[in-house]
Design a protein around this motif. Structure first.
Motif, mmCIF file in Angstrom:
data_model
loop_
_atom_site.group_PDB
_atom_site.id
_atom_site.type_symbol
_atom_site.label_atom_id
_atom_site.label_comp_id
_atom_site.label_asym_id
_atom_site.label_seq_id
_atom_site.Cartn_x
_atom_site.Cartn_y
_atom_site.Cartn_z
ATOM 1 N N SER A 17 0.818 -1.218 0.000
ATOM 2 C CA SER A 17 0.000 0.000 0.000
ATOM 3 C C SER A 17 0.851 1.266 0.000
ATOM 4 O O SER A 17 0.385 2.333 -0.397
ATOM 5 C CB SER A 17 -0.956 0.007 1.191
ATOM 6 N N LEU A 18 2.104 1.162 0.432
ATOM 7 C CA LEU A 18 2.993 2.318 0.482
ATOM 8 C C LEU A 18 3.748 2.554 -0.824
ATOM 9 O O LEU A 18 4.298 3.631 -1.042
ATOM 10 C CB LEU A 18 4.009 2.151 1.621
ATOM 11 N N VAL A 19 3.788 1.554 -1.683
ATOM 12 C CA VAL A 19 4.494 1.697 -2.959
ATOM 13 C C VAL A 19 3.736 2.694 -3.829
ATOM 14 O O VAL A 19 2.532 2.555 -4.049
ATOM 15 C CB VAL A 19 4.642 0.329 -3.661
ATOM 16 N N VAL A 20 4.446 3.702 -4.300
ATOM 17 C CA VAL A 20 3.831 4.740 -5.132
ATOM 18 C C VAL A 20 3.407 4.155 -6.467
ATOM 19 O O VAL A 20 2.320 4.391 -6.953
ATOM 20 C CB VAL A 20 4.805 5.928 -5.321
ATOM 21 N N GLY A 21 4.288 3.376 -7.073
ATOM 22 C CA GLY A 21 3.975 2.714 -8.333
ATOM 23 C C GLY A 21 4.324 3.536 -9.554
ATOM 24 O O GLY A 21 4.785 4.669 -9.461
ATOM 25 N N LYS A 44 0.307 -2.054 -10.505
ATOM 26 C CA LYS A 44 0.853 -0.902 -9.799
ATOM 27 C C LYS A 44 2.259 -0.574 -10.306
ATOM 28 O O LYS A 44 2.672 0.571 -10.288
ATOM 29 C CB LYS A 44 0.874 -1.165 -8.290
ATOM 30 N N THR A 91 12.932 2.903 -9.258
ATOM 31 C CA THR A 91 12.513 4.180 -8.665
ATOM 32 C C THR A 91 12.134 4.003 -7.200
ATOM 33 O O THR A 91 12.073 4.979 -6.459
ATOM 34 C CB THR A 91 11.316 4.781 -9.421
ATOM 35 N N GLU A 92 11.857 2.758 -6.812
ATOM 36 C CA GLU A 92 11.488 2.488 -5.430
ATOM 37 C C GLU A 92 12.271 1.288 -4.910
ATOM 38 O O GLU A 92 12.528 0.332 -5.635
ATOM 39 C CB GLU A 92 9.990 2.223 -5.316
ATOM 40 N N TYR A 118 14.585 8.555 -5.225
ATOM 41 C CA TYR A 118 14.123 7.226 -4.852
ATOM 42 C C TYR A 118 13.113 7.270 -3.713
ATOM 43 O O TYR A 118 13.255 8.059 -2.788
ATOM 44 C CB TYR A 118 15.294 6.329 -4.413
ATOM 45 N N HIS A 119 12.121 6.412 -3.800
ATOM 46 C CA HIS A 119 11.209 6.179 -2.686
ATOM 47 C C HIS A 119 11.759 4.948 -1.974
ATOM 48 O O HIS A 119 11.983 3.921 -2.595
ATOM 49 C CB HIS A 119 9.780 5.891 -3.162
ATOM 50 N N PHE A 121 11.282 2.226 1.195
ATOM 51 C CA PHE A 121 10.372 1.677 2.173
ATOM 52 C C PHE A 121 11.109 0.662 3.021
ATOM 53 O O PHE A 121 11.692 -0.276 2.504
ATOM 54 C CB PHE A 121 9.171 0.998 1.499
#
Length: 124
Positions: A17-21, A44, A91-92, A118-119, A121
């Motif tokens: 749910s936290l992954v921007v995608g 996503k 990117t994540e 970068y995102h 988590f």
């Protein structure tokens, strides 16, 4: 016909749910590659790198990729943290299920993660 849905654990569902995608992720310490497979199947993300330091989790990840027909979308990497990941590939970045000290060590070993593009988590 392959099953097209993955039921995630509460921890992985929260992480998903936290992954921007929209871009590609690397799942460090992937184990079975459930998170990357779920994110691709739900559209996503377009693709992912599933990385682990040991071969046996990558064999599990390969089985997941085959089961869900994602062999061309999940790139399996034998990697200690982010050592085998290039900065422009993702990117994540997801670290889920590792201890905080280990995650901090892996981040220190990889200076390119300091780039604000970068995102990141972290779920210990």
């Amino acid at each position: 016909m392959a099953i097209r849905r993955i039921t995630l654990s509460p921890r992985l569902a929260a992480t998903a749910s936290l992954v921007v995608g929209g871009g590609n992720i690397v799942d460090v310490g992937t184990d079975h590659a459930y998170l990357p497979a779920h994110l691709i199947l739900t559209k996503k993300i377009p693709s992912a790198i599933a990385a682990d330091i040991r071969k046996s989790p990558l064999l599990n990840a390969r089985d997941t990729a085959i089961r869900y027909k994602l062999e061309k979308k999940i790139d399996l990497r034998l990697s200690d943290g982010l050592k085998e990941i290039e900065p422009d590939e993702v990117t994540e970045i997801v670290f889920a299920g590792m201890g905080g000290t280990l995650i901090a060590e892996k981040l220190r070993e990889c200076p390119w993660v300091k780039n604000e593009k970068y995102h990141l988590f972290v779920w210990c």
